[in-house]
Motif scaffolding. Structure first.
Motif, PDB file in Angstrom:
ATOM      1  N   HIS A 131       0.810  -1.218   0.000  1.00 33.25           N
ATOM      2  CA  HIS A 131       0.000   0.000   0.000  1.00 33.25           C
ATOM      3  C   HIS A 131       0.849   1.277   0.000  1.00 33.25           C
ATOM      4  O   HIS A 131       0.320   2.367   0.235  1.00 33.25           O
ATOM      5  CB  HIS A 131      -0.923   0.028   1.226  1.00 33.25           C
ATOM      6  CG  HIS A 131      -1.949  -1.061   1.234  1.00 33.25           C
ATOM      7  ND1 HIS A 131      -2.812  -1.280   0.198  1.00 33.25           N
ATOM      8  CD2 HIS A 131      -2.258  -2.006   2.167  1.00 33.25           C
ATOM      9  CE1 HIS A 131      -3.613  -2.304   0.480  1.00 33.25           C
ATOM     10  NE2 HIS A 131      -3.286  -2.764   1.657  1.00 33.25           N
ATOM     11  N   ALA A 132       2.152   1.145  -0.252  1.00 29.21           N
ATOM     12  CA  ALA A 132       3.069   2.282  -0.094  1.00 29.21           C
ATOM     13  C   ALA A 132       2.678   3.519  -0.903  1.00 29.21           C
ATOM     14  O   ALA A 132       2.976   4.641  -0.489  1.00 29.21           O
ATOM     15  CB  ALA A 132       4.496   1.856  -0.437  1.00 29.21           C
ATOM     16  N   GLU A 133       2.042   3.320  -2.038  1.00 30.51           N
ATOM     17  CA  GLU A 133       1.673   4.473  -2.879  1.00 30.51           C
ATOM     18  C   GLU A 133       0.304   5.046  -2.534  1.00 30.51           C
ATOM     19  O   GLU A 133      -0.112   6.047  -3.125  1.00 30.51           O
ATOM     20  CB  GLU A 133       1.692   4.067  -4.364  1.00 30.51           C
ATOM     21  CG  GLU A 133       3.032   3.522  -4.850  1.00 30.51           C
ATOM     22  CD  GLU A 133       4.210   4.444  -4.525  1.00 30.51           C
ATOM     23  OE1 GLU A 133       4.061   5.678  -4.658  1.00 30.51           O
ATOM     24  OE2 GLU A 133       5.269   3.920  -4.117  1.00 30.51           O
ATOM     25  N   ARG A 134      -0.409   4.433  -1.612  1.00 30.96           N
ATOM     26  CA  ARG A 134      -1.763   4.883  -1.300  1.00 30.96           C
ATOM     27  C   ARG A 134      -1.703   6.080  -0.359  1.00 30.96           C
ATOM     28  O   ARG A 134      -0.791   6.193   0.472  1.00 30.96           O
ATOM     29  CB  ARG A 134      -2.587   3.748  -0.654  1.00 30.96           C
ATOM     30  CG  ARG A 134      -2.541   2.424  -1.415  1.00 30.96           C
ATOM     31  CD  ARG A 134      -3.461   2.398  -2.613  1.00 30.96           C
ATOM     32  NE  ARG A 134      -4.853   2.352  -2.237  1.00 30.96           N
ATOM     33  CZ  ARG A 134      -5.517   1.239  -1.884  1.00 30.96           C
ATOM     34  NH1 ARG A 134      -4.898   0.088  -1.862  1.00 30.96           N
ATOM     35  NH2 ARG A 134      -6.787   1.301  -1.566  1.00 30.96           N
ATOM     36  N   PRO A 135      -2.685   6.975  -0.438  1.00 26.32           N
ATOM     37  CA  PRO A 135      -2.655   8.194   0.384  1.00 26.32           C
ATOM     38  C   PRO A 135      -2.713   7.923   1.890  1.00 26.32           C
ATOM     39  O   PRO A 135      -2.243   8.737   2.684  1.00 26.32           O
ATOM     40  CB  PRO A 135      -3.894   8.977  -0.079  1.00 26.32           C
ATOM     41  CG  PRO A 135      -4.731   8.021  -0.858  1.00 26.32           C
ATOM     42  CD  PRO A 135      -3.819   6.962  -1.381  1.00 26.32           C
ATOM     43  N   PHE A 136      -3.260   6.771   2.278  1.00 24.05           N
ATOM     44  CA  PHE A 136      -3.417   6.495   3.706  1.00 24.05           C
ATOM     45  C   PHE A 136      -2.205   5.775   4.316  1.00 24.05           C
ATOM     46  O   PHE A 136      -2.179   5.474   5.504  1.00 24.05           O
ATOM     47  CB  PHE A 136      -4.689   5.673   3.956  1.00 24.05           C
ATOM     48  CG  PHE A 136      -4.760   4.378   3.184  1.00 24.05           C
ATOM     49  CD1 PHE A 136      -4.094   3.241   3.627  1.00 24.05           C
ATOM     50  CD2 PHE A 136      -5.501   4.292   2.021  1.00 24.05           C
ATOM     51  CE1 PHE A 136      -4.155   2.044   2.917  1.00 24.05           C
ATOM     52  CE2 PHE A 136      -5.572   3.094   1.307  1.00 24.05           C
ATOM     53  CZ  PHE A 136      -4.897   1.964   1.764  1.00 24.05           C
ATOM     54  N   TYR A 137      -1.178   5.477   3.508  1.00 27.56           N
ATOM     55  CA  TYR A 137      -0.074   4.612   3.947  1.00 27.56           C
ATOM     56  C   TYR A 137       0.650   5.147   5.191  1.00 27.56           C
ATOM     57  O   TYR A 137       0.865   4.416   6.168  1.00 27.56           O
ATOM     58  CB  TYR A 137       0.913   4.430   2.795  1.00 27.56           C
ATOM     59  CG  TYR A 137       2.124   3.596   3.117  1.00 27.56           C
ATOM     60  CD1 TYR A 137       2.025   2.236   3.390  1.00 27.56           C
ATOM     61  CD2 TYR A 137       3.395   4.172   3.124  1.00 27.56           C
ATOM     62  CE1 TYR A 137       3.146   1.465   3.661  1.00 27.56           C
ATOM     63  CE2 TYR A 137       4.517   3.402   3.389  1.00 27.56           C
ATOM     64  CZ  TYR A 137       4.395   2.055   3.658  1.00 27.56           C
ATOM     65  OH  TYR A 137       5.516   1.301   3.925  1.00 27.56           O
ATOM     66  N   ASP A 138       1.021   6.423   5.171  1.00 29.05           N
ATOM     67  CA  ASP A 138       1.798   6.975   6.285  1.00 29.05           C
ATOM     68  C   ASP A 138       0.990   6.924   7.588  1.00 29.05           C
ATOM     69  O   ASP A 138       1.494   6.501   8.628  1.00 29.05           O
ATOM     70  CB  ASP A 138       2.237   8.406   5.953  1.00 29.05           C
ATOM     71  CG  ASP A 138       3.295   8.895   6.927  1.00 29.05           C
ATOM     72  OD1 ASP A 138       4.366   8.257   7.018  1.00 29.05           O
ATOM     73  OD2 ASP A 138       3.030   9.892   7.633  1.00 29.05           O
ATOM     74  N   GLU A 139      -0.259   7.321   7.494  1.00 31.56           N
ATOM     75  CA  GLU A 139      -1.151   7.304   8.660  1.00 31.56           C
ATOM     76  C   GLU A 139      -1.354   5.867   9.152  1.00 31.56           C
ATOM     77  O   GLU A 139      -1.373   5.601  10.362  1.00 31.56           O
ATOM     78  CB  GLU A 139      -2.495   7.916   8.246  1.00 31.56           C
ATOM     79  CG  GLU A 139      -3.343   8.397   9.398  1.00 31.56           C
ATOM     80  CD  GLU A 139      -4.657   8.996   8.899  1.00 31.56           C
ATOM     81  OE1 GLU A 139      -5.617   8.992   9.679  1.00 31.56           O
ATOM     82  OE2 GLU A 139      -4.712   9.449   7.726  1.00 31.56           O
ATOM     83  N   LEU A 140      -1.485   4.935   8.215  1.00 37.93           N
ATOM     84  CA  LEU A 140      -1.675   3.522   8.566  1.00 37.93           C
ATOM     85  C   LEU A 140      -0.456   2.998   9.329  1.00 37.93           C
ATOM     86  O   LEU A 140      -0.602   2.311  10.350  1.00 37.93           O
ATOM     87  CB  LEU A 140      -1.894   2.710   7.282  1.00 37.93           C
ATOM     88  CG  LEU A 140      -2.008   1.194   7.421  1.00 37.93           C
ATOM     89  CD1 LEU A 140      -3.188   0.783   8.289  1.00 37.93           C
ATOM     90  CD2 LEU A 140      -2.127   0.546   6.028  1.00 37.93           C
TER      91      LEU A 140
END
Ligand code: CDP
Ligand code: MG
Length: 140
Positions: A54-63
């Protein structure tokens, strides 16, 4: 259907609310056996590696921040068609879409803080189990 193993994680929103036992009861009631289990605290880097698909998804850092925020319980569930069965018991990713009686319908707080992770296919289950457990820790 064949006996399978799948990787499950009880996420920080659920361990924080002391829901490990209630969630495990859902698995056991569905015929899934908890054949390995441990409570650990992930670093953000370890969470990032686990969720790298999911590294490219917008929620990755928050996840990744969320998964490293408090302890998680990682476990291996075993049973007939365990991968699909676990996904059924978990319910849809977004609790607003999760069927009544599922873990996410009952316990998830949001689409991000949704109480449980479950592998989605035999190949990912094998990789995810090996990420957390050695063969010696799997007692069926
Ligand atoms: O966990 P599941 O397989 O149902 O969903 P996913 O699509 O593989 O996404 C992995 C995790 O990313 C989810 O369980 C959520 O915690 C998070 N996520 C999110 O924060 N926002 C989204 N729009 C989708 C997923
Ligand atoms: Mg997934």
């Amino acid at each position: 259907m064949a006996i399978e193993r799948t990787l499950s994680i009880i996420k920080p929103d659920a361990t924080r609310r002391n829901l490990t036992g209630k969630i495990n009861a859902k698995f056991e009631e569905a015929g899934l056996r908890i054949v390995a289990q441990k409570r650990i605290q992930l670093t953000k880097a370890q969470a990032g590696e686990f969720y790298k698909v999911h590294a490219e998804r917008p929620f990755y850092d928050e996840l990744c921040d969320f998964m490293a925020s408090e302890p998680v319980v990682v476990q291996v569930l075993e049973g007939d068609g365990a991968i699909a069965k676990n996904r059924e018991v978990m319910g849809a990713t977004n609790p607003a879409d999760a069927a009544p009686g599922t873990i996410r319908a009952e316990y998830a707080e949001s689409v991000g803080e949704n109480s449980v992770h479950g592998s989605d296919a035999p190949e990912t289950a094998a990789v995810e189990i090996a990420y957390f457990f050695s063969g010696l820790e799997l007692v069926g």
